[in-house]
Motif scaffolding. Structure first.
Motif, short mmCIF file in Angstrom:
data_model
loop_
_atom_site.label_atom_id
_atom_site.label_comp_id
_atom_site.label_asym_id
_atom_site.label_seq_id
_atom_site.Cartn_x
_atom_site.Cartn_y
_atom_site.Cartn_z
N SER A 87 0.83 -1.21 0.00
CA SER A 87 0.00 0.00 0.00
C SER A 87 0.86 1.26 0.00
O SER A 87 0.59 2.22 -0.73
CB SER A 87 -0.93 0.01 1.22
N SER A 88 1.92 1.25 0.81
CA SER A 88 2.82 2.40 0.87
C SER A 88 3.53 2.61 -0.47
O SER A 88 3.66 3.75 -0.94
CB SER A 88 3.85 2.19 1.98
N MET A 89 3.95 1.52 -1.09
CA MET A 89 4.63 1.62 -2.39
C MET A 89 3.68 2.15 -3.46
O MET A 89 4.06 2.97 -4.30
CB MET A 89 5.18 0.25 -2.78
N LEU A 90 2.44 1.69 -3.42
CA LEU A 90 1.45 2.16 -4.40
C LEU A 90 1.16 3.65 -4.21
O LEU A 90 1.02 4.40 -5.19
CB LEU A 90 0.15 1.36 -4.27
N ALA A 91 1.06 4.09 -2.96
CA ALA A 91 0.82 5.51 -2.69
C ALA A 91 1.95 6.36 -3.27
O ALA A 91 1.71 7.40 -3.89
CB ALA A 91 0.68 5.76 -1.19
N GLY A 92 3.20 5.91 -3.07
CA GLY A 92 4.34 6.64 -3.63
C GLY A 92 4.32 6.65 -5.14
O GLY A 92 4.61 7.68 -5.77
N PHE A 93 3.97 5.52 -5.73
CA PHE A 93 3.93 5.41 -7.19
C PHE A 93 2.85 6.33 -7.78
O PHE A 93 3.10 7.06 -8.74
CB PHE A 93 3.68 3.97 -7.60
N PHE A 94 1.65 6.29 -7.21
CA PHE A 94 0.56 7.14 -7.71
C PHE A 94 0.92 8.62 -7.58
O PHE A 94 0.69 9.42 -8.50
CB PHE A 94 -0.74 6.85 -6.96
N GLY A 95 1.46 8.98 -6.42
CA GLY A 95 1.83 10.37 -6.19
C GLY A 95 2.91 10.84 -7.14
O GLY A 95 2.87 11.97 -7.64
N MET A 96 3.88 9.96 -7.42
CA MET A 96 4.97 10.31 -8.33
C MET A 96 4.45 10.53 -9.75
O MET A 96 4.84 11.47 -10.44
CB MET A 96 6.03 9.21 -8.33
N GLN A 97 3.57 9.64 -10.19
CA GLN A 97 2.99 9.79 -11.51
C GLN A 97 2.29 11.14 -11.65
O GLN A 97 2.46 11.86 -12.65
CB GLN A 97 1.98 8.66 -11.77
#
Length: 312
Positions: A87-97
């Motif tokens: 979940s934390s990795m996905l949050a970072g990925f979405f935010g970065m995009q």
């Protein structure tokens, strides 16, 4: 109370859907000149390469901790740990995009030849709100699912694994992003400004591109993971306090064990709703002075949360 708890993953999915809608609306904004697009694409590609490399290395660490938790505690805690980390990795990925798309579009909206402060503020704010909604929504989905499964005093310790997973990613993402951006910044200055005489922040210097990549990975993905860890950790810690409240203690006098454990989950549900209203209010406030618009949007979200929180 149980009905509200069962709705928590749905609230989270709705928040995540709104984040995607906002992302695509930002992505449709004009990019600007070919040079702006080229520089933006280089920064975006660099940020994605960094995340891919970091997450590949973290995958091995996550698997190792999952095995240790499963062997020495129980497999449910290990699964919760993986859920928190992913979940934390996905949050970072979405935010970065979203951030790497919104940056250049904000610059175009604030173009000196066609200044439009309101539009620039709107693009920047919406770009940042994708990370905020992703953090809140993914955390609510994860905590909600594990609470529905293990939200009893005798099994509540399993939920701690979710918070531990979030903390693990925050540790590496925050520190790694910070080291990357500072190394690139110093390298760009030494090689570009001092050795080659290239002006600071000139995109002809590859180190400047790396520096901008570092700003994104450190201040978006890294900070997002840090916020996610704090958000999840605070909720899970409060659930633990409710689950372990001793009969006759000051905490136990506040309500039943089920109510005490449910309270933080329901509070973040109404918090997400208040945040969405605050984000939507920017449509009206964007014509204000940027500082005033940001301030009032925060006041609106906080005020609504206080009212809803009191009702809860």
């Amino acid at each position: 109370m149980e009905l509200f708890i069962n709705l928590s993953p749905i609230f989270g999915l709705a928040g995540l859907a709104l984040a995607f809608i906002i992302y695509f609306s930002v992505a449709k904004k004009p990019v600007g000149t070919d040079v702006m697009r080229e520089i933006s694409d280089m920064i975006h590609d660099g940020a994605m390469v960094y995340l891919k490399r970091q997450y590949t290395i973290l995958f091995a660490f996550i698997v190792l901790i999952f095995i240790l938790l499963s062997v020495f505690i129980n497999i449910q805690t290990g699964i919760a740990y993986v859920g928190g980390a992913v979940s934390s990795m996905l949050a970072g990925f979405f935010g970065m995009q979203a951030a790497t798309k919104a940056n250049v579009r904000t610059a175009q909206a604030a173009n000196l030849y066609k200044p439009d402060t309101a539009k620039a503020l709107s693009v920047a704010f919406l770009g940042g709100s994708v990370m905020g909604l992703s953090v809140a929504s993914l955390g609510l989905i994860g905590i909600g699912v594990f609470f529905i499964l293990y939200g009893k005093p005798e099994t509540a310790a399993i939920i701690n694994g979710y918070a531990m997973g979030a903390s693990s990613i925050a540790l590496f993402a925050r520190v790694g992003g910070g080291i990357f951006t500072k190394s690139a910044d110093v390298g760009a200055d030494l090689a570009g400004k001092i050795e080659a005489g290239i002006p600071e922040d000139d995109p002809r210097n590859p180190g400047v591109i790396a520096d901008n990549v570092g700003d994104n990975v450190g201040d978006v993905a890294g900070l997002g993971a840090d916020i996610f860890e704090s958000y999840v950790g605070a909720v899970v810690a409060t659930i633990a306090i409710g689950a372990t409240a001793l009969a006759g203690s000051n905490v136990a006098l506040l309500g039943s064990t089920a109510a005490l454990m449910s309270l933080p989950v329901i509070l973040i549900m109404v918090g997400l709703a208040a945040s969405v209203i605050g984000i939507l209010s920017m449509r009206i406030l964007e014509s204000f002075n940027p500082a005033a618009a940001l301030r009032y949007a925060t006041f609106i979200a906080a005020g609504i949360f206080l009212i809803l929180g009191y009702a809860v």
